[in-house]
Scaffold this active site. Structure first.
Site, PDB file in Angstrom:
ATOM      1  N   ASP A  21      10.579  -1.290   3.350  1.00  0.00           N
ATOM      2  CA  ASP A  21       9.845  -0.024   3.472  1.00  0.00           C
ATOM      3  C   ASP A  21      10.527   1.085   2.666  1.00  0.00           C
ATOM      4  OD1 ASP A  21       7.871   1.643   4.340  1.00  0.00           O
ATOM      5  OD2 ASP A  21       8.754   2.023   6.304  1.00  0.00           O
ATOM      6  N   ASN A  69      -2.429  -3.671   5.138  1.00  0.00           N
ATOM      7  CA  ASN A  69      -2.254  -3.006   3.834  1.00  0.00           C
ATOM      8  C   ASN A  69      -3.531  -2.974   2.982  1.00  0.00           C
ATOM      9  OD1 ASN A  69       1.223  -4.061   3.338  1.00  0.00           O
ATOM     10  ND2 ASN A  69       0.406  -2.186   4.229  1.00  0.00           N
TER      11      ASN A  69
HETATM   12  C1  FPP Z   1       6.261  -0.484   2.087  1.00  0.00           C
HETATM   13  O1  FPP Z   1       6.635   0.714   1.463  1.00  0.00           O
HETATM   14  C2  FPP Z   1       6.095  -1.506   1.068  1.00  0.00           C
HETATM   15  C3  FPP Z   1       4.971  -2.233   0.880  1.00  0.00           C
HETATM   16  C4  FPP Z   1       3.760  -2.066   1.693  1.00  0.00           C
HETATM   17  C5  FPP Z   1       4.879  -3.233  -0.182  1.00  0.00           C
HETATM   18  C6  FPP Z   1       6.159  -3.958  -0.444  1.00  0.00           C
HETATM   19  C7  FPP Z   1       6.080  -4.512  -1.790  1.00  0.00           C
HETATM   20  C8  FPP Z   1       7.108  -4.695  -2.621  1.00  0.00           C
HETATM   21  C9  FPP Z   1       8.513  -4.464  -2.275  1.00  0.00           C
HETATM   22  C10 FPP Z   1       6.829  -5.181  -3.976  1.00  0.00           C
HETATM   23  C11 FPP Z   1       6.780  -6.659  -4.043  1.00  0.00           C
HETATM   24  C12 FPP Z   1       5.514  -7.158  -3.502  1.00  0.00           C
HETATM   25  C13 FPP Z   1       4.432  -7.535  -4.194  1.00  0.00           C
HETATM   26  C14 FPP Z   1       3.142  -7.733  -3.469  1.00  0.00           C
HETATM   27  C15 FPP Z   1       4.468  -7.721  -5.669  1.00  0.00           C
HETATM   28  P1  FPP Z   1       5.649   1.959   1.563  1.00  0.00           P
HETATM   29  O2  FPP Z   1       4.735   1.911   0.417  1.00  0.00           O
HETATM   30  O3  FPP Z   1       4.981   1.973   2.896  1.00  0.00           O
HETATM   31  O4  FPP Z   1       6.667   3.139   1.442  1.00  0.00           O
HETATM   32  P2  FPP Z   1       6.576   4.565   2.163  1.00  0.00           P
HETATM   33  O5  FPP Z   1       6.702   4.305   3.653  1.00  0.00           O
HETATM   34  O6  FPP Z   1       7.752   5.283   1.610  1.00  0.00           O
HETATM   35  O7  FPP Z   1       5.265   5.173   1.771  1.00  0.00           O
END
Ligand code: FPP
Length: 251
Positions: A21, A69
């Site tokens: 995250d 998601n």
């Molecule tokens: C959560 O951070 C992350 C995700 C929902 C996606 C995780 C994906 C990767 C690490 C890339 C590799 C995966 C693929 C499918 C190529 P967030 O976006 O919720 O962060 P935030 O809480 O800061 O908004």
């Protein structure tokens, strides 16, 4: 491996799961779009497999895309799927070199064709590797997994001579045989980066006795040092599985 980790290798977590995250906040702090955060996050996801393998972890689950998601902005969903389709084939030679067995957890059928093809190709090409198992959780939800296992268990029971007796005799172990994760070990250590303290539908059944570790570090800033700290912290825990400390110490 650090001397401290080596000393305690018997207590190394076999299966580590990571909720990666913080990509969005990392990007925002850099004045970039969310997809830039996911791109950097994907690079770290690639690195963490190598770090985990070097530290002696045997199974690593990465929560890349949850069932929830899909509700994110269309552009972000499309970007994540493209990242998967582009990066997985590029990462294949490295996975082969590092003896990584790639597999997925979750229902990959709704993924766009290019992403699904990349996933299937990586699973097929790496199926005989045995250095570390990388379990990419894609379109994964823990509640959905439990529901699917419940349906499969009921179908199994209905096919027995006496379905009522079969349901009565259903055990935790038999139920788990019907889960998507049945070939994976239960989670030993669950790490979540990005400062939030929740499980977000990740490995619900199999995190029953996992040790939880929350880190404030945003995923794109995660390093081998941070993973090592989490594992050293795990090694200081006493896993009691409902027993008393005295019982655990004696056994
Ligand atoms: C959560 O951070 C992350 C995700 C929902 C996606 C995780 C994906 C990767 C690490 C890339 C590799 C995966 C693929 C499918 C190529 P967030 O976006 O919720 O962060 P935030 O809480 O800061 O908004």
């Amino acid at each position: 491996m650090s001397p401290r980790l080596e000393e305690a290798s018997a207590t190394l977590p076999y299966h580590v799961g990571i909720i990666m995250d913080g990509n969005g906040r990392w990007a925002k702090a850099q004045g970039k779009g969310r997809l830039e955060g996911h791109k950097k996050g994907a690079e770290v996801a690639r690195d963490v497999v190598r770090w985990a393998k070097n530290l002696g972890v045997k199974q690593l689950s990465l929560y890349a895309f949850s069932t929830e998601n899909w509700q994110r902005p269309k552009l972000e969903v499309r970007g994540l799927m493209s990242l998967l389709a582009i990066l997985l084939p590029k990462t294949l030679p490295e996975m082969m070199q590092n003896n990584v067995r790639f597999c997925t957890l979750g229902d990959i059928s709704p993924l766009p064709h290019s992403a699904r093809k990349a996933v299937e190709q990586a699973s097929e090409r790496t199926k005989n590797n045995d250095g570390i198992e990388l379990i990419l959780c894609l379109n994964y939800g823990g509640q959905q997994e439990v529901l699917a296992a419940t349906k499969a268990s009921l179908q199994w029971a209905l096919a027995q001579d006496d379905p009522n007796v079969a349901i009565e005799n259903l055990t935790l172990s038999k139920f788990r045989d019907h889960m998507w994760c049945h070939q994976i070990a239960p989670l030993d250590l669950l790490i979540r980066t990005g400062g939030e303290m929740r499980i977000s539908n990740f490995h619900l059944w199999d995190a029953a006795y996992a040790e939880l570790y929350f880190s404030d570090v945003l995923w794109p800033d995660y390093s081998q040092h941070h993973l090592q700290l989490a594992i050293e912290n795990y090694q200081r825990r006493e896993r009691r599985y409902g027993l008393t400390s005295e019982q655990v110490t004696h056994e």
